[in-house]
Design a protein around this motif. Structure first.
Motif, PDB file in Angstrom:
ATOM      1  N   ASN A  80      58.260  28.661  -1.129  1.00  0.00           N
ATOM      2  CA  ASN A  80      59.355  28.731  -0.168  1.00  0.00           C
ATOM      3  C   ASN A  80      60.711  28.718  -0.856  1.00  0.00           C
ATOM      4  OD1 ASN A  80      58.503  28.558   2.868  1.00  0.00           O
ATOM      5  ND2 ASN A  80      57.069  27.229   1.805  1.00  0.00           N
ATOM      6  N   LEU A  81      60.859  27.919  -1.909  1.00  0.00           N
ATOM      7  CA  LEU A  81      62.138  27.861  -2.615  1.00  0.00           C
ATOM      8  C   LEU A  81      62.446  29.179  -3.322  1.00  0.00           C
ATOM      9  CD1 LEU A  81      62.105  24.255  -4.136  1.00  0.00           C
ATOM     10  CD2 LEU A  81      63.465  25.104  -2.215  1.00  0.00           C
ATOM     11  N   ILE A  82      61.400  29.873  -3.791  1.00  0.00           N
ATOM     12  CA  ILE A  82      61.609  31.177  -4.418  1.00  0.00           C
ATOM     13  C   ILE A  82      62.257  32.148  -3.441  1.00  0.00           C
ATOM     14  CG2 ILE A  82      60.381  33.213  -5.302  1.00  0.00           C
ATOM     15  CD1 ILE A  82      58.417  31.309  -6.646  1.00  0.00           C
ATOM     16  N   LEU A  83      61.923  32.021  -2.175  1.00  0.00           N
ATOM     17  CA  LEU A  83      62.531  32.896  -1.161  1.00  0.00           C
ATOM     18  C   LEU A  83      63.870  32.347  -0.674  1.00  0.00           C
ATOM     19  CD1 LEU A  83      60.818  34.750   1.710  1.00  0.00           C
ATOM     20  CD2 LEU A  83      62.718  33.244   2.268  1.00  0.00           C
ATOM     21  N   ILE A  84      63.969  31.038  -0.517  1.00  0.00           N
ATOM     22  CA  ILE A  84      65.163  30.449   0.100  1.00  0.00           C
ATOM     23  C   ILE A  84      66.380  30.571  -0.803  1.00  0.00           C
ATOM     24  CG2 ILE A  84      66.202  28.288   0.890  1.00  0.00           C
ATOM     25  CD1 ILE A  84      63.378  27.445   1.802  1.00  0.00           C
ATOM     26  N   LEU A  97      67.109  36.509   8.899  1.00  0.00           N
ATOM     27  CA  LEU A  97      67.718  35.177   8.935  1.00  0.00           C
ATOM     28  C   LEU A  97      66.756  34.158   9.532  1.00  0.00           C
ATOM     29  CD1 LEU A  97      70.204  33.381   8.523  1.00  0.00           C
ATOM     30  CD2 LEU A  97      70.979  34.066  10.805  1.00  0.00           C
ATOM     31  N   LEU A  98      66.045  34.540  10.586  1.00  0.00           N
ATOM     32  CA  LEU A  98      65.063  33.635  11.181  1.00  0.00           C
ATOM     33  C   LEU A  98      63.942  33.321  10.200  1.00  0.00           C
ATOM     34  CD1 LEU A  98      64.591  34.749  14.904  1.00  0.00           C
ATOM     35  CD2 LEU A  98      66.145  33.060  13.951  1.00  0.00           C
ATOM     36  N   ILE A  99      63.548  34.319   9.406  1.00  0.00           N
ATOM     37  CA  ILE A  99      62.476  34.096   8.434  1.00  0.00           C
ATOM     38  C   ILE A  99      62.917  33.114   7.352  1.00  0.00           C
ATOM     39  CG2 ILE A  99      61.116  35.212   6.625  1.00  0.00           C
ATOM     40  CD1 ILE A  99      61.059  37.694   8.418  1.00  0.00           C
ATOM     41  N   VAL A 100      64.149  33.238   6.877  1.00  0.00           N
ATOM     42  CA  VAL A 100      64.656  32.298   5.870  1.00  0.00           C
ATOM     43  C   VAL A 100      64.706  30.884   6.448  1.00  0.00           C
ATOM     44  CG1 VAL A 100      66.655  31.690   4.458  1.00  0.00           C
ATOM     45  CG2 VAL A 100      65.953  34.079   4.641  1.00  0.00           C
ATOM     46  N   SER A 135      62.326  25.328   7.257  1.00  0.00           N
ATOM     47  CA  SER A 135      61.572  24.382   8.079  1.00  0.00           C
ATOM     48  C   SER A 135      60.231  24.050   7.448  1.00  0.00           C
ATOM     49  CB  SER A 135      61.377  24.967   9.477  1.00  0.00           C
ATOM     50  OG  SER A 135      60.566  24.134  10.266  1.00  0.00           O
ATOM     51  N   ASP A 136      59.547  25.071   6.928  1.00  0.00           N
ATOM     52  CA  ASP A 136      58.259  24.838   6.267  1.00  0.00           C
ATOM     53  C   ASP A 136      58.418  23.956   5.037  1.00  0.00           C
ATOM     54  OD1 ASP A 136      57.046  26.409   8.172  1.00  0.00           O
ATOM     55  OD2 ASP A 136      57.013  28.209   6.929  1.00  0.00           O
ATOM     56  N   THR A 137      59.511  24.157   4.298  1.00  0.00           N
ATOM     57  CA  THR A 137      59.750  23.346   3.106  1.00  0.00           C
ATOM     58  C   THR A 137      59.938  21.880   3.465  1.00  0.00           C
ATOM     59  OG1 THR A 137      60.803  25.231   2.012  1.00  0.00           O
ATOM     60  CG2 THR A 137      61.253  23.055   1.095  1.00  0.00           C
ATOM     61  N   PRO A 185      56.392  32.640   3.044  1.00  0.00           N
ATOM     62  CA  PRO A 185      57.294  33.381   2.144  1.00  0.00           C
ATOM     63  C   PRO A 185      56.631  34.578   1.489  1.00  0.00           C
ATOM     64  CG  PRO A 185      56.673  31.266   1.176  1.00  0.00           C
ATOM     65  CD  PRO A 185      56.215  31.241   2.602  1.00  0.00           C
ATOM     66  N   VAL A 186      55.330  34.496   1.229  1.00  0.00           N
ATOM     67  CA  VAL A 186      54.615  35.628   0.633  1.00  0.00           C
ATOM     68  C   VAL A 186      54.609  36.803   1.600  1.00  0.00           C
ATOM     69  CG1 VAL A 186      52.403  36.410  -0.301  1.00  0.00           C
ATOM     70  CG2 VAL A 186      53.183  34.066  -0.743  1.00  0.00           C
ATOM     71  N   VAL A 187      54.297  36.543   2.864  1.00  0.00           N
ATOM     72  CA  VAL A 187      54.288  37.598   3.876  1.00  0.00           C
ATOM     73  C   VAL A 187      55.680  38.201   4.032  1.00  0.00           C
ATOM     74  CG1 VAL A 187      53.921  38.075   6.329  1.00  0.00           C
ATOM     75  CG2 VAL A 187      52.343  36.587   5.107  1.00  0.00           C
ATOM     76  N   ALA A 188      56.699  37.341   4.037  1.00  0.00           N
ATOM     77  CA  ALA A 188      58.072  37.828   4.206  1.00  0.00           C
ATOM     78  C   ALA A 188      58.471  38.749   3.059  1.00  0.00           C
ATOM     79  CB  ALA A 188      59.034  36.650   4.301  1.00  0.00           C
ATOM     80  N   MET A 189      58.126  38.387   1.824  1.00  0.00           N
ATOM     81  CA  MET A 189      58.514  39.217   0.680  1.00  0.00           C
ATOM     82  C   MET A 189      57.725  40.519   0.618  1.00  0.00           C
ATOM     83  SD  MET A 189      59.454  36.636  -2.468  1.00  0.00           S
ATOM     84  CE  MET A 189      58.141  35.447  -2.257  1.00  0.00           C
ATOM     85  N   VAL A 190      56.541  40.542   1.211  1.00  0.00           N
ATOM     86  CA  VAL A 190      55.752  41.776   1.236  1.00  0.00           C
ATOM     87  C   VAL A 190      56.343  42.779   2.220  1.00  0.00           C
ATOM     88  CG1 VAL A 190      53.521  42.760   1.897  1.00  0.00           C
ATOM     89  CG2 VAL A 190      53.607  40.728   0.451  1.00  0.00           C
ATOM     90  N   PHE A 191      56.781  42.313   3.393  1.00  0.00           N
ATOM     91  CA  PHE A 191      57.194  43.216   4.457  1.00  0.00           C
ATOM     92  C   PHE A 191      58.703  43.397   4.586  1.00  0.00           C
ATOM     93  CE2 PHE A 191      52.936  41.972   5.891  1.00  0.00           C
ATOM     94  CZ  PHE A 191      52.405  43.207   6.219  1.00  0.00           C
TER      95      PHE A 191
END
Length: 352
Positions: free
Chosen positions: A23-27, A42-45, A50-52, A329-335
């Motif tokens: 999550n931190l890699i994405l945030i 923005l909602l995904i970030v 929240s997950d973190t 975060p993995v799904v978010a970075m893929v799509f």
């Protein structure tokens, strides 16, 4: 601590630690560029934030058990953990609902979603979730409702309590979970129907364009038939060798020639973009439902029967939820191209 407690604590610590890193890699790369993100991004970030926070609560509990070698924990601290875990869980659901809502507005209602709308939605969702998570304290029942789970891996709502206050708050939380999930199912049904119509229209327009183009080529080939040229008094020996007769098409001629192909390319790119955004929303919401369905089923069972489930099932439900928080975060970075680009750019600059 017995063998199962050590196993629970070790597995929870490992999964929570990996999930926080992902999550931190994405945030970190995207939080500084929040103004350039689309509302959905923005909602995904925020979902990853929240997950973190949720995973950090689980990690602190499990790591404390491993460090001390016992399961003792301060009840007041446990209530704070219970509030944060409930708040983050409800907020994650709210953010997934927001992703669905934004896709529904854009695709079905054909209305753009502004970044200010995302900010307002975030503020409203956070305030509402904080209110619901704080209900046990408002009702002076925090000590009864926020208790240590059987697995001792988190502090959660005591779903099996039979007193009136606990049951009312438990049913309120359960309703807040079930109603948005039902609405998401309806929204994606409408989205699928609309997308099917749009893609069907695209395919038909491509087919018509292809037929027209092939017809033009056939008519062009007829006008350059050698037999007809000879019949009309055409003689190859009279072809002018002046280079001007073989000039390249001008820019205007090129611009007039391929509008159908450009149209097709634009439509194809738009189709791919909309499909990627839709698949991103479906993947994140689907992952959320898969991850939280076991825990939701467990809570519903305990509310209805007033009895606790087996600790092994409770631990499995908790790990499903933790895996969901780790994989978002993995799904978010893929799509999401924007989020992925920010991450790549951030780490590329860091290496330089």
């Amino acid at each position: 601590m017995n063998a199962s407690d050590w196993t629970y604590s070790t597995i929870t610590t490992v999964i929570a630690f990996i999930g926080i890193l992902l999550n931190l890699i994405l945030i970190v790369p995207n939080v500084w560029r929040a103004r350039s993100l689309t509302p959905s991004s923005l909602l995904i970030v925020c979902l990853c934030c929240s997950d973190t926070l949720l995973l950090s609560n689980c990690l602190s509990l499990a790591a404390t058990h491993l460090r001390r070698g016992d399961l003792e924990y301060n009840p007041i601290i446990c209530q704070i953990h219970g509030f944060l875990i409930t708040f983050c869980s409800l907020l994650s659901l709210g953010l997934c609902t927001g992703l669905t809502l934004f896709r529904y507005i854009i695709i079905v209602r054909k209305t753009p979603v502004l970044l200010q709308c995302a900010h307002a939605y975030l503020a409203g969702s956070a305030a509402f979730c904080a209110l619901i998570a704080g209900l046990p304290f408002i009702c002076n029942a925090g000590e009864r409702i926020y208790i240590m789970a059987q697995t001792h891996m988190n502090c959660t709502v005591a779903w099996s309590n039979t007193d009136t206050t606990s049951r009312v708050i438990s049913w309120i939380c359960m309703s807040i979970i079930i109603i948005p999930v039902s609405c998401m199912g309806f929204a994606y049904t409408q989205i699928y129907s609309e997308v099917s119509k749009v893609f069907g229209a695209f395919r038909k327009s491509f087919a018509v364009a292809g037929d027209n183009l092939s017809g033009d080529q056939q008519r062009g080939s007829k006008t350059t038939n050698p037999d007809s040229n000879h019949q009309g008094g055409y003689h190859p020996s009279k072809i002018s060798t002046n280079p001007e007769n073989f000039r390249k098409p001008s820019f205007d001629e090129k611009a007039q020639r391929p509008p159908k192909m450009l149209n097709k390319r634009k439509r194809t790119e738009e189709e791919a973009k909309q499909m990627a955004l839709l698949m991103q929303s479906i993947a994140i919401v689907g992952l959320f439902l898969i991850g939280w369905t076991p825990y939701l089923s467990m809570g519903l069972y305990e509310i209805v029967t007033g009895t606790k489930v087996h600790p092994d099932f409770e631990f499995a439900a908790e790990m499903f939820a933790s895996m969901n928080n780790s994989l978002n975060p993995v799904v978010a970075m893929v799509f999401d191209d924007k989020i992925r680009g920010n991450v790549v750019q951030f780490f590329s600059c860091a290496e330089e």
